[in-house]
Motif scaffolding. Structure first.
Motif: not given
Length: 226
Positions: A75-88, A105-106
């Motif tokens: 769950i956390v890894a999926s959310l971090v991936t979304i945050v990373e892509l949005v930030t990038q 962050i994971v």
């Protein structure tokens, strides 16, 4: 106190993850070379913390105990991936500045710690407010730490020059400066005798000795054991 406001107060003051519980020290010390970096990391972590708390709380009666931790990490890894892509995509400068610390962050112990300690035992709305409180506490700590280090090291705060360039002391934007500034902030909190959960408890107590038995944490603990 209203339980929702209590969760926010808890995260900001009584159980501030960076200044009281001393969790998440890697990003706290590594990315706070400026106020912007500290604020960006804090907000990114808070977003993941809030959503992961809500999801874990919603699924707490569905996820088997045998796969609880792996499920939380997914769950956390999926959310971090979304945050990373949005930030990038939308804040590339911040993405470049934070670098590897966004994916890390994971494994931030604050997120998994709140999922285990709070979200698994409480309803979604309270868990969301717990995430908001802890996230705000983490963001404020990183922003203040970054602002002080940036001011002393470069004479600026959020890129705005407040001191002459010659007044900057380079050590404050390097690793030793992070430890020094964090130590001073914690010392100031102790000098002001801020009421935290840590200094309310007697040494060696789990929160339920004669001196601490009036606390709500102890009452809930006794109810759980009953």
């Amino acid at each position: 106190m209203n339980p929702y406001l209590e969760r926010i107060y808890n995260g900001l003051i009584k159980e501030n993850p960076s200044l009281v519980l001393m969790l998440g020290m890697c990003p706290t010390l590594a990315v706070t070379t400026s106020a912007t970096n500290g604020f960006g990391m804090g907000v990114s972590t808070m977003a993941v913390l809030i959503v992961s708390n809500v999801i874990v709380s919603l699924l707490r009666k569905i996820i088997p105990d045998e796969v609880r931790l792996p499920a939380e990490i997914v769950i956390v890894a999926s959310l971090v991936t979304i945050v990373e892509l949005v930030t990038q995509a939308y804040i590339p400068a911040l993405y470049s500045a934070l670098g590897i610390f966004i994916p890390l962050i994971v494994v931030n112990c604050i997120i998994l710690g709140r999922a285990e300690a709070y979200a698994l035992k409480n309803p979604p709305l309270l868990s969301a407010f717990d995430g908001i409180g802890m996230g705000l506490g983490f963001t404020c700590a990183l922003t203040v730490l970054g602002a002080v280090r940036e001011l002393l090291g470069a004479g600026t705060v959020f890129g705005i020059r407040l001191l002459p360039e010659s007044a900057g002391v380079g050590i404050f934007i390097k690793a030793p400066g992070a430890f020094l500034v964090l130590a001073f902030i914690v010392a100031i909190m102790n000098a002001l005798q801020m009421k935290t959960r840590a200094n309310e408890m007697v040494e060696g107590c789990d929160g339920c000795c004669a001196s601490c038995s009036s606390s709500k944490n102890c009452d809930s603990k006794k109810e759980g054991q009953a």
